[in-house]
Design a protein around this motif. Structure first.
Motif, PDB file in Angstrom:
ATOM      1  N   ASP A 254      50.337  48.363   3.763  1.00 54.18           N
ATOM      2  CA  ASP A 254      51.486  47.552   4.192  1.00 54.18           C
ATOM      3  C   ASP A 254      52.234  48.229   5.331  1.00 54.18           C
ATOM      4  OD1 ASP A 254      53.141  45.344   4.114  1.00 54.18           O
ATOM      5  OD2 ASP A 254      54.499  46.198   2.620  1.00 54.18           O
TER       6      ASP A 254
ATOM      7  N   ASN B 108      45.145  45.697  10.558  1.00 53.29           N
ATOM      8  CA  ASN B 108      45.638  45.874   9.198  1.00 53.29           C
ATOM      9  C   ASN B 108      45.809  44.537   8.463  1.00 53.29           C
ATOM     10  OD1 ASN B 108      48.535  46.906   7.446  1.00 53.29           O
ATOM     11  ND2 ASN B 108      46.549  47.877   7.203  1.00 53.29           N
TER      12      ASN B 108
ATOM     13  N   THR C 211      45.477  41.581   5.987  1.00 56.99           N
ATOM     14  CA  THR C 211      44.974  41.442   4.617  1.00 56.99           C
ATOM     15  C   THR C 211      43.886  40.378   4.532  1.00 56.99           C
ATOM     16  OG1 THR C 211      46.756  39.870   4.116  1.00 56.99           O
ATOM     17  CG2 THR C 211      47.160  42.197   3.606  1.00 56.99           C
TER      18      THR C 211
ATOM     19  N   LYS D 266      50.259  55.848   0.744  1.00 54.28           N
ATOM     20  CA  LYS D 266      49.562  54.629   1.129  1.00 54.28           C
ATOM     21  C   LYS D 266      48.144  54.642   0.569  1.00 54.28           C
ATOM     22  CE  LYS D 266      52.871  53.329   4.083  1.00 54.28           C
ATOM     23  NZ  LYS D 266      53.695  52.128   3.864  1.00 54.28           N
TER      24      LYS D 266
ATOM     25  N   ASN E 279      56.693  54.668   8.168  1.00 55.69           N
ATOM     26  CA  ASN E 279      55.746  54.467   7.073  1.00 55.69           C
ATOM     27  C   ASN E 279      55.591  55.699   6.180  1.00 55.69           C
ATOM     28  OD1 ASN E 279      54.675  51.724   7.783  1.00 55.69           O
ATOM     29  ND2 ASN E 279      54.152  52.798   9.668  1.00 55.69           N
TER      30      ASN E 279
END
Length: 341
Positions: free
Chosen positions: A236, A313, A315, A289, A285
């Motif tokens: 994310d 990235n 999904t 992760k 971030n």
């Protein structure tokens, strides 16, 4: 009259004390339940697998009305084996609190025999109440063949939008290697610590049964490479291009030559594949992760040129870009200030 008032006062006073005593007694009789444990991960991505000589990822939520006094872990062999691993916590951040998220990496000794094990995770509160949850666990031999590696080496340069500028090798930079088995599970280095501000050159290595590197087959020529592209899924991430202070993540594939010696071409990097890429987590971030490096083979050569630097990235990458995943390597990134290994 005064005597009557005194009797009335004493009567009321006795009534109050009786009520308080009754309430206190009722409170004392209210039982405090056992701790509640939700062990959500045993092994990376709850694989219930560990490798001798590496570590076992454990994570879960604990609720203890009586406050946590002790956490005990026992891992013992199934099938009559006597090998056992034990670990306890009696102080630190988990102790004396009502609820917490347990997250630890338990060392698995290199001499642990391969095979089937049983894990017991017990929590005892300060009132003596104990709760235990159990899980099956497989420990693999330390000599599991390495099928893939991702090698991270910190580089010089700076982030700008969705890409980097002035990339160059950094003198004396240490290479951090994450090794994977044939199924793409991390067997060495799977809990990767990176400096969130660091820029890392990352190289994919793939090995055949004889130990030879074979990752070059994906970029042996432009005609071959146009079917392949790498992604980094999960985590994310806040993308750098969406921040105002260049504090986000960038994933930039950056091969410069195909295997036949010709130059990699393509506007805005669309010709690159990602067997070599540069990556930064970014200050925005920081934390833990769970990510997966994916190398995807497309069903059509026309797909790759449509993929932008912003889409690494997604999904729903598999839905947007028809094809199949030929490599999937799952590991953890721990991005913390002051950590780079």
């Amino acid at each position: 009259m005064k005597k009557t008032n005194i009797y009335l006062f004493l009567f009321l006073l006795l009534g109050i004390f009786g009520t308080l005593s009754s309430c206190s007694k009722d409170d004392d009789e209210i039982p405090v339940g056992k701790p509640v444990i939700n062990l959500s991960e045993v092994g990376l991505e709850n694989s219930r697998t560990a490798v001798a000589g590496s570590d076992l990822h454990l994570e879960g939520d604990i609720l203890a009305e009586g406050l946590i006094a002790k956490i005990d872990i026992e891992i013992h062999q199934e099938g009559g084996g006597e090998y056992k691993i034990e670990k306890s916590w009696t102080e630190g951040k988990y102790i004396g609190v009502k609820n917490t998220t347990f997250h630890e990496h338990l060392d698995i000794p290199a001499d642990a025999p391969a095979g089937e094990y049983h894990l017991h995770f017990a929590v005892t509160d300060q009132l003596g109440n104990t709760a235990t949850v159990e899980s099956e666990l497989t420990i693999e031999s330390a000599d599991v063949p390495v099928a893939y590696q991702l090698q991270f080496t910190e580089s010089a340069g700076y982030a700008h939008g969705n890409h980097f500028h002035d990339l160059a090798d950094k003198e004396g930079a240490e290479t951090i290697t994450v090794s994977f088995d044939a199924q793409g599970s991390a067997i060495i280095g799977g809990h990767l610590h990176l400096d969130p501000h660091g820029i890392y050159k990352v190289e994919l290595k793939q090995f055949d049964d004889a130990g030879n590197e074979v990752q070059g087959k994906y970029i042996e020529s432009e005609d071959v490479a146009k079917y392949y592209k790498a992604f980094l899924i999960g985590g994310d991430f806040i993308l750098n291009s969406t921040t105002e202070d260049e504090s986000g993540a960038i994933f930039q594939p950056r091969e410069t030559k195909y295997g036949d010696g010709t130059d990699v071409t393509g506007a805005s990097g669309t010709g690159t594949t990602g067997t070599i890429f540069y990556f930064t987590v970014g200050h925005a971030n920081e934390g833990e992760k769970d990510v997966t490096y994916v190398l995807r083979k497309f069903s059509s050569a026309s797909i790759k040129p449509t993929i932008t630097r912003e889409q690494w990235n997604l999904t729903d990458y598999a839905t947007k870009f028809a094809g199949e995943d030929v490599i999937k390597l799952s590991f953890e990134i721990h991005a913390e200030e002051g950590h780079d290994h």
